[in-house]
Design a protein around this motif. Structure first.
Motif, PDB file in Angstrom:
ATOM      1  N   ALA A 162      46.852  45.574  53.509  1.00 44.61           N
ATOM      2  CA  ALA A 162      47.263  44.196  53.808  1.00 44.61           C
ATOM      3  C   ALA A 162      46.275  43.176  53.254  1.00 44.61           C
ATOM      4  CB  ALA A 162      47.435  44.027  55.316  1.00 44.61           C
ATOM      5  N   HIS A 163      44.977  43.430  53.424  1.00 52.36           N
ATOM      6  CA  HIS A 163      43.964  42.480  52.953  1.00 52.36           C
ATOM      7  C   HIS A 163      44.078  42.270  51.449  1.00 52.36           C
ATOM      8  CE1 HIS A 163      40.069  40.651  52.090  1.00 52.36           C
ATOM      9  NE2 HIS A 163      39.844  41.635  51.237  1.00 52.36           N
ATOM     10  N   TYR A 164      44.194  43.362  50.711  1.00 58.12           N
ATOM     11  CA  TYR A 164      44.221  43.259  49.254  1.00 58.12           C
ATOM     12  C   TYR A 164      45.551  42.712  48.747  1.00 58.12           C
ATOM     13  CZ  TYR A 164      39.973  46.019  49.484  1.00 58.12           C
ATOM     14  OH  TYR A 164      38.706  46.456  49.763  1.00 58.12           O
ATOM     15  N   HIS A 165      46.651  43.178  49.301  1.00 64.31           N
ATOM     16  CA  HIS A 165      47.954  42.755  48.802  1.00 64.31           C
ATOM     17  C   HIS A 165      48.290  41.312  49.204  1.00 64.31           C
ATOM     18  CE1 HIS A 165      49.543  47.158  48.331  1.00 64.31           C
ATOM     19  NE2 HIS A 165      48.372  46.957  47.764  1.00 64.31           N
ATOM     20  N   LEU A 166      47.958  40.955  50.436  1.00 69.29           N
ATOM     21  CA  LEU A 166      48.356  39.642  50.929  1.00 69.29           C
ATOM     22  C   LEU A 166      47.338  38.549  50.599  1.00 69.29           C
ATOM     23  CD1 LEU A 166      49.816  40.612  54.424  1.00 69.29           C
ATOM     24  CD2 LEU A 166      51.028  40.293  52.250  1.00 69.29           C
ATOM     25  N   LEU A 167      46.045  38.853  50.775  1.00 70.74           N
ATOM     26  CA  LEU A 167      45.031  37.822  50.575  1.00 70.74           C
ATOM     27  C   LEU A 167      44.537  37.797  49.128  1.00 70.74           C
ATOM     28  CD1 LEU A 167      43.362  35.618  51.913  1.00 70.74           C
ATOM     29  CD2 LEU A 167      41.639  37.339  52.484  1.00 70.74           C
ATOM     30  N   SER A 168      43.936  38.894  48.681  1.00 71.08           N
ATOM     31  CA  SER A 168      43.425  38.949  47.304  1.00 71.08           C
ATOM     32  C   SER A 168      44.559  38.925  46.287  1.00 71.08           C
ATOM     33  CB  SER A 168      42.597  40.215  47.083  1.00 71.08           C
ATOM     34  OG  SER A 168      41.584  40.326  48.049  1.00 71.08           O
ATOM     35  N   GLY A 169      45.735  39.368  46.704  1.00 68.19           N
ATOM     36  CA  GLY A 169      46.869  39.400  45.800  1.00 68.19           C
ATOM     37  C   GLY A 169      47.736  38.162  45.893  1.00 68.19           C
ATOM     38  N   LEU A 170      48.641  38.155  46.860  1.00 65.66           N
ATOM     39  CA  LEU A 170      49.663  37.116  46.934  1.00 65.66           C
ATOM     40  C   LEU A 170      49.099  35.727  47.201  1.00 65.66           C
ATOM     41  CD1 LEU A 170      52.710  36.651  46.802  1.00 65.66           C
ATOM     42  CD2 LEU A 170      52.805  37.050  49.270  1.00 65.66           C
ATOM     43  N   ALA A 171      48.246  35.596  48.234  1.00 67.45           N
ATOM     44  CA  ALA A 171      47.738  34.267  48.606  1.00 67.45           C
ATOM     45  C   ALA A 171      46.893  33.657  47.491  1.00 67.45           C
ATOM     46  CB  ALA A 171      46.927  34.361  49.899  1.00 67.45           C
ATOM     47  N   LEU A 172      46.002  34.439  46.904  1.00 64.46           N
ATOM     48  CA  LEU A 172      45.143  33.920  45.837  1.00 64.46           C
ATOM     49  C   LEU A 172      45.969  33.551  44.606  1.00 64.46           C
ATOM     50  CD1 LEU A 172      42.270  33.312  44.862  1.00 64.46           C
ATOM     51  CD2 LEU A 172      42.145  35.678  44.024  1.00 64.46           C
ATOM     52  N   ALA A 173      46.916  34.407  44.244  1.00 68.50           N
ATOM     53  CA  ALA A 173      47.738  34.135  43.063  1.00 68.50           C
ATOM     54  C   ALA A 173      48.606  32.901  43.259  1.00 68.50           C
ATOM     55  CB  ALA A 173      48.605  35.352  42.748  1.00 68.50           C
ATOM     56  N   LEU A 174      49.224  32.762  44.427  1.00 68.22           N
ATOM     57  CA  LEU A 174      50.056  31.580  44.696  1.00 68.22           C
ATOM     58  C   LEU A 174      49.240  30.301  44.632  1.00 68.22           C
ATOM     59  CD1 LEU A 174      52.328  32.834  47.622  1.00 68.22           C
ATOM     60  CD2 LEU A 174      53.088  32.143  45.340  1.00 68.22           C
ATOM     61  N   SER A 175      47.994  30.387  45.035  1.00 73.50           N
ATOM     62  CA  SER A 175      47.142  29.202  45.045  1.00 73.50           C
ATOM     63  C   SER A 175      46.655  28.849  43.642  1.00 73.50           C
ATOM     64  CB  SER A 175      45.949  29.429  45.977  1.00 73.50           C
ATOM     65  OG  SER A 175      45.000  28.395  45.854  1.00 73.50           O
ATOM     66  N   VAL A 176      46.063  29.815  42.947  1.00 75.61           N
ATOM     67  CA  VAL A 176      45.351  29.526  41.703  1.00 75.61           C
ATOM     68  C   VAL A 176      46.293  29.349  40.509  1.00 75.61           C
ATOM     69  CG1 VAL A 176      43.654  30.439  40.065  1.00 75.61           C
ATOM     70  CG2 VAL A 176      43.270  30.665  42.515  1.00 75.61           C
ATOM     71  N   TYR A 177      47.428  30.039  40.494  1.00 78.42           N
ATOM     72  CA  TYR A 177      48.317  29.957  39.335  1.00 78.42           C
ATOM     73  C   TYR A 177      49.398  28.894  39.490  1.00 78.42           C
ATOM     74  CZ  TYR A 177      46.089  34.500  38.705  1.00 78.42           C
ATOM     75  OH  TYR A 177      45.163  35.512  38.591  1.00 78.42           O
ATOM     76  N   SER A 178      49.317  28.108  40.534  1.00 84.33           N
ATOM     77  CA  SER A 178      50.306  27.056  40.767  1.00 84.33           C
ATOM     78  C   SER A 178      50.064  25.883  39.815  1.00 84.33           C
ATOM     79  CB  SER A 178      50.204  26.569  42.212  1.00 84.33           C
ATOM     80  OG  SER A 178      49.001  25.839  42.394  1.00 84.33           O
ATOM     81  N   PRO A 179      51.054  24.975  39.688  1.00 81.07           N
ATOM     82  CA  PRO A 179      50.877  23.791  38.825  1.00 81.07           C
ATOM     83  C   PRO A 179      49.674  22.937  39.214  1.00 81.07           C
ATOM     84  CG  PRO A 179      53.193  24.088  39.397  1.00 81.07           C
ATOM     85  CD  PRO A 179      52.427  25.074  40.220  1.00 81.07           C
ATOM     86  N   ASN A 180      49.226  23.027  40.472  1.00 76.19           N
ATOM     87  CA  ASN A 180      48.066  22.235  40.909  1.00 76.19           C
ATOM     88  C   ASN A 180      46.796  22.589  40.133  1.00 76.19           C
ATOM     89  OD1 ASN A 180      49.620  20.938  42.831  1.00 76.19           O
ATOM     90  ND2 ASN A 180      49.124  22.419  44.447  1.00 76.19           N
ATOM     91  N   PHE A 181      46.755  23.799  39.563  1.00 75.53           N
ATOM     92  CA  PHE A 181      45.599  24.232  38.785  1.00 75.53           C
ATOM     93  C   PHE A 181      45.909  24.272  37.293  1.00 75.53           C
ATOM     94  CE2 PHE A 181      44.497  25.564  42.995  1.00 75.53           C
ATOM     95  CZ  PHE A 181      43.117  25.552  43.054  1.00 75.53           C
ATOM     96  N   GLY A 182      47.070  23.770  36.905  1.00 79.53           N
ATOM     97  CA  GLY A 182      47.471  23.782  35.512  1.00 79.53           C
ATOM     98  C   GLY A 182      46.662  22.832  34.646  1.00 79.53           C
ATOM     99  N   ALA A 183      46.872  22.927  33.330  1.00 79.49           N
ATOM    100  CA  ALA A 183      46.081  22.155  32.374  1.00 79.49           C
ATOM    101  C   ALA A 183      46.279  20.654  32.518  1.00 79.49           C
ATOM    102  CB  ALA A 183      46.432  22.596  30.949  1.00 79.49           C
TER     103      ALA A 183
END
Length: 335
Positions: free
Chosen positions: A168-189
């Motif tokens: 759960a820690h790796y899939h939900l936090l390091s995986g899904l939560a981090l990816a949804l946050s960092v790869y969103s348009p808010n962090f785009g060029a």
């Protein structure tokens, strides 16, 4: 020939409902018969009750006897009794690790390469996003390779259902939560959060990457040092030493915390900061729970079993003043 009566610890398990059962080992003596031999013989009679599912203990005692323990050392005589408990379906630690670290390796590429699915349109990735994506993927690929070629586990299996809790820690936090946050348009060029800020500065990004590389390489070195403490195929434990161990009890977690701290500093995301808090709390908990780590010869160390009886800091300090000193502990999953 050695014979041992195996009785169920409580109700007989459904896969071995004919317990109690007398295990007979022709050609064996009490002096050279181990608990592992009893487990193998029991599995021969009840095929679904394989050795990893069995917890064998002295009758009336809940402490498990390890496979390598000889009957004579455990106090079991020819014709004596031991109890067995069904631990349920088991899964290997190596498989659990591979599944844990495999989750982010699937989740991050999906969110990075298919932004239309998750945000309804394209995301023009910033330099920061490209670097974070590369660092996260390298980190978890490194962990997968370490699982296959570096780690030696003191315990072969764990209960099957634990794979969901551990993942759960790796899939939900390091995986899904981090990816949804960092790869969103808010962090785009083109995002004002990135454009024209320090997070768009190549010097800042490369400096953070250099720290991350240092932390990951250091983490690998400590894992290799831990590997060398245990000969292959054994459960031998030894006092860790070498790179990092003179600074902290768990340099593997310490250096990994630095690598995730770098990701958090690079992105400034809430998820990154949350991961750091969890890493630090986990590391602090392990250190408090297992005691202070001092480097002394093994013959001056308090054994792990003795240390577990020392419940408070005051009692531990009293033991140290009397001449016993706690050894630096090894984390069980890496020991």
């Amino acid at each position: 020939m050695v014979s041992v009566i195996v009785v169920p610890a409580g109700k007989a398990p459904s896969i071995a409902c004919q317990l109690p059962y007398t295990v007979e080992l022709p050609g064996k003596q009490v002096e050279d018969t181990t608990i592992g031999d009893i487990k193998v013989a029991l599995a021969g009679r009840f095929p679904k009750f394989y050795p990893a599912r069995q917890k064998i203990a002295l009758k009336g005692n809940k402490n498990a006897l390890q496979d390598e323990v000889k009957l004579i050392d455990a106090g079991v005589t020819d014709g004596g009794e031991v109890s067995v408990k069904d631990l349920g379906h088991q899964i290997s630690w190596k498989t659990v690790f591979l599944v844990e670290y495999g989750g982010p390796l699937v989740i991050h590429p999906l969110l990075y390469h298919f932004p239309k699915v998750f945000w309804g349109g394209p995301v023009y990735h910033s330099t920061l996003q490209r670097f974070v994506y590369a660092l996260v993927m390298i980190h978890f690929m490194k962990r997968e390779l370490e699982t296959l070629f570096v780690h030696r586990f003191s315990h072969g299996t764990m209960p099957l259902m634990n794979i969901f809790k551990n993942s759960a820690h790796y899939h939900l936090l390091s995986g899904l939560a981090l990816a949804l946050s960092v790869y969103s348009p808010n962090f785009g060029a083109t995002s004002p959060y990135i454009r024209g800020t320090v997070r768009d500065d190549p010097t800042f990004i490369w400096a953070c990457t250099a720290v991350w590389i240092f932390a990951e390489v250091s983490n690998l070195i400590t894992h290799i040092n831990l590997r060398h403490l245990r000969p292959e195929g054994t459960r031998k434990r030894a006092i860790p030493f070498g790179y990092g161990f003179s600074l902290v009890s768990f340099p593997n977690y310490f250096f990994e915390s630095i690598s995730w701290l770098t990701i958090a500093v690079m992105t400034g995301s809430f998820t990154g900061r949350l991961m750091i808090v969890i890493c630090l709390v986990a590391s602090f908990t392990f250190n408090v729970q297992l005691g202070y780590s001092l480097w002394f010869p093994p013959d001056r160390c308090i054994s792990g079993q003795q240390r577990n009886t020392v419940r408070t800091r005051k009692n531990l300090e009293t033991r140290i003043r009397r001449g016993g000193r706690p050894c630096s502990p090894l984390l069980r999953r890496y020991a």
